[in-house]
Design a protein around this motif. Structure first.
Motif, PDB file in Angstrom:
ATOM      1  N   UNK A   1     123.972 -18.321  77.972  1.00  0.00           N
ATOM      2  CA  UNK A   1     123.044 -18.697  79.249  1.00  0.00           C
ATOM      3  C   UNK A   1     123.352 -17.968  80.622  1.00  0.00           C
ATOM      4  N   UNK A   2     122.378 -17.790  81.382  1.00  0.00           N
ATOM      5  CA  UNK A   2     122.491 -17.008  82.535  1.00  0.00           C
ATOM      6  C   UNK A   2     121.561 -17.413  83.408  1.00  0.00           C
ATOM      7  N   UNK A   3     121.526 -17.858  84.562  1.00  0.00           N
ATOM      8  CA  UNK A   3     120.976 -18.532  85.617  1.00  0.00           C
ATOM      9  C   UNK A   3     120.956 -17.417  87.122  1.00  0.00           C
ATOM     10  N   UNK A   4     119.909 -17.368  87.727  1.00  0.00           N
ATOM     11  CA  UNK A   4     119.862 -16.648  88.815  1.00  0.00           C
ATOM     12  C   UNK A   4     119.250 -17.598  90.054  1.00  0.00           C
ATOM     13  N   UNK A   5     120.113 -18.257  90.745  1.00  0.00           N
ATOM     14  CA  UNK A   5     119.416 -19.401  91.430  1.00  0.00           C
ATOM     15  C   UNK A   5     119.123 -20.452  90.639  1.00  0.00           C
TER      16      UNK A   5
ATOM     17  N   UNK B   1     118.256 -18.535  77.914  1.00  0.00           N
ATOM     18  CA  UNK B   1     118.633 -19.847  77.559  1.00  0.00           C
ATOM     19  C   UNK B   1     119.149 -20.305  76.115  1.00  0.00           C
ATOM     20  N   UNK B   2     120.343 -20.318  76.038  1.00  0.00           N
ATOM     21  CA  UNK B   2     120.931 -20.586  74.900  1.00  0.00           C
ATOM     22  C   UNK B   2     120.800 -19.515  73.822  1.00  0.00           C
ATOM     23  N   UNK B   3     121.169 -18.111  74.131  1.00  0.00           N
ATOM     24  CA  UNK B   3     120.719 -16.992  73.006  1.00  0.00           C
ATOM     25  C   UNK B   3     121.869 -17.083  72.116  1.00  0.00           C
TER      26      UNK B   3
ATOM     27  N   UNK C   1     117.415  -6.848  78.770  1.00  0.00           N
ATOM     28  CA  UNK C   1     118.372  -6.078  79.781  1.00  0.00           C
ATOM     29  C   UNK C   1     119.703  -7.034  80.212  1.00  0.00           C
ATOM     30  N   UNK C   2     119.279  -8.330  80.937  1.00  0.00           N
ATOM     31  CA  UNK C   2     120.394  -9.171  81.356  1.00  0.00           C
ATOM     32  C   UNK C   2     121.038  -9.506  80.118  1.00  0.00           C
ATOM     33  N   UNK C   3     120.918 -10.004  78.652  1.00  0.00           N
ATOM     34  CA  UNK C   3     121.752  -9.831  77.844  1.00  0.00           C
ATOM     35  C   UNK C   3     122.580  -8.756  77.568  1.00  0.00           C
ATOM     36  N   UNK C   4     121.998  -7.638  77.759  1.00  0.00           N
ATOM     37  CA  UNK C   4     122.938  -6.377  77.234  1.00  0.00           C
ATOM     38  C   UNK C   4     124.022  -6.316  78.559  1.00  0.00           C
TER      39      UNK C   4
END
Length: 506
Positions: free
Chosen positions: A11-15, A21-23, A44-47
């Protein structure tokens, strides 16, 4: 499956924006695993998390069965993970060899460049890259620079290779050699994660695909169990029209004309050698060829960004060779989608809203009596974001934080919405997913229906064939031949791209 990399609930958030979301994802050792998804889907965020550029807000990463924390790219390289980014990360003033060894551990103050040059040349030959280790980066065309990025990672002998849109700046013949190189890497035991929007490439070399949409994994399947049409449907959530219907319109008068156009490139070498070319209203003219054969210079002399050495450029019969960029945009109504969206098309530190007005900020409706009307700018930006499906958090966020494909859609929207009489587009589908490509090409055909003149420059032959009425092939700064889409057989196009000339007029 012998899993090499396993992602669990990443999971990754920007603000307030949840980019991932739960990859969950498992990637097999010595395989080519394709990641598909629309622009802004989170690929790209995941990579970047796998490569240590971002840290996840939740979830776990396992490498060869062991839980791994990847704090930064240097540690990722220590773990055998390398990444080739969508946007090139090279130092223009250095040579190929200097860029490849930059930051290489074990390279001290005493460097044997010759030894590294020989090793890089050998690696280049192994993958049919034909890169000169002594060449300066700024003198190389975009396709060659992408090869240097690939060499940088291969030179470090990584086990897991992440490729983010690696073929976006390669010509068709270069792509074939590149994909063959991926086969050799897989055979050598390398694991490859391959982000691309080119479904035929996935079908050609991939073993398995994962589809992402809105930061979530929406599908996994083996390549042998699907086809390009089904992959497209999985990506965008609907059936995609694979063949467009071009309007049958009789072209009008000549809108844009080049006569014996001669220009030099940034290296001071001949780029255009007496080009004669005309584009009529209600016509889409394609410029095909391998990158670096004068296409950039042709677009730049059309739009006033580069001066002619000799010859002329005419708009509606008027010589505009000595006119400014501003005059060509506003008096002669020329729109331009450049190849380099970062260097020419956008100001990355500006907001999306400010980039929307960048072309015409001093004109109505963006300003009045020298004052910018912020509320109008924001309203227009919101409309373009909706109309062109630009995925973002806010029109006030910096443009650099949009995905490459969404940046491209922003540039395209701004130029089309300026309502040009002549539209020069260069690689307009670069980095776009198949749904966005469909929308861009339909917009191009809409310009044709409206009687506009379109000069469509691309190294993607399939994109050119989809929308163009005539195709001019460029090689070494000259037009080697002109064909219609019906005449554009692979054999004939291959000969023209290689420089075997035909007597023709464009």
């Amino acid at each position: 499956m012998n899993t090499y990399l396993s992602l669990q609930s990443i999971t990754k958030k920007f603000g307030d924006f949840k980019a991932l979301d739960s990859v969950d994802m498992d990637i097999a050792k010595a395989s080519i695993h394709a990641i598909l998804g629309e622009n802004g889907a989170g690929k790209t965020t995941l990579m970047n998390i796998i490569y240590g550029l971002y840290q996840p807000d939740g979830g776990r990463i396992f490498l060869n069965g062991n839980e791994a924390v990847i704090p930064n790219p240097r540690e990722a390289l220590h773990m055998g993970i390398g990444m080739i980014h969508q946007h090139l990360m090279l130092v223009d003033t250095l040579t190929v060899t200097e860029n490849v060894i930059l930051g290489l551990e074990g390279v001290g103050l005493s460097i044997s460049l010759k030894e590294h040059e020989e090793r890089i040349a050998e690696l280049s030959r192994e993958f049919d890259f034909e890169v000169d280790p002594r060449a300066e980066i700024w003198k190389l065309p975009m396709g060659m620079r992408q090869r240097v990025e690939i060499l940088k990672v291969l030179y470090r002998d990584v086990d897991l290779l992440i490729l983010d849109e690696p073929t976006s700046v390669l010509a068709p013949n270069e792509i074939e050699a590149f994909l063959a190189g991926l086969d050799r890497l897989r055979a050598a035991g390398k694991t490859i994660v391959f982000i691309t929007h080119k479904l035929d490439e996935v079908a050609h070399v991939g073993d398995r695909i994962t589809v992402m949409r809105h930061g979530k994994v929406t599908g996994n399947t083996d390549i042998e169990h699907t086809d390009t049409r089904e992959m497209a449907r999985m990506m965008v959530g609907r059936d995609v029209v694979m063949e467009l219907e071009k309007p049958d319109i009789e072209p009008g008068g000549i809108a844009l004309e080049f006569e014996n156009a001669v220009a030099i490139n940034d290296r001071g070498l001949p780029a255009l050698k007496g080009v004669n070319l005309s584009v009529r209203r209600g016509e889409v003219i394609g410029i095909a060829g391998v990158d670096g054969n004068g296409q950039v210079e042709l677009a730049e002399i059309a739009t006033g960004m580069r001066q002619l050495e000799s010859g002329s450029v005419r708009v509606d019969g008027i010589d505009v060779s000595e006119t400014s960029v501003h005059e060509r945009r506003h008096k002669h109504c020329i729109g331009y989608v450049p190849e380099d969206r970062h260097g020419t098309g956008l100001v990355l530190d500006f907001s999306v809203s400010k980039n929307c007005m960048l072309r015409d900020f001093s004109e109505r409706p963006f300003s009045e009596n020298t004052l910018i009307k912020s509320s109008v700018v924001d309203s227009i930006a919101e409309k373009w974001v909706e109309d062109y499906d630009i995925r973002l958090q806010s029109i006030y966020q910096q443009t650099r934080f949009l995905s490459g494909g969404n940046q491209q859609k922003l540039v395209f929207a701004r130029e089309v919405e300026s309502d040009p009489d002549i539209l020069v587009v260069m690689q307009p589908c670069k980095g776009l997913d198949i749904g966005a490509i469909e929308a861009v090409q339909n917009t191009i055909l809409g310009q044709k229906r409206a009687g506009k003149a379109v000069l469509y420059i691309s190294t993607e032959l399939d994109d050119i064939l989809a929308v163009c009425d005539r195709i001019c092939v460029m090689c070494d700064g000259e037009i080697s031949g002109v064909v219609t889409p019906e005449e554009a057989t692979p054999e004939r196009m291959g000969m023209l791209i290689a420089g075997i000339r035909e007597a023709s007029t464009c």
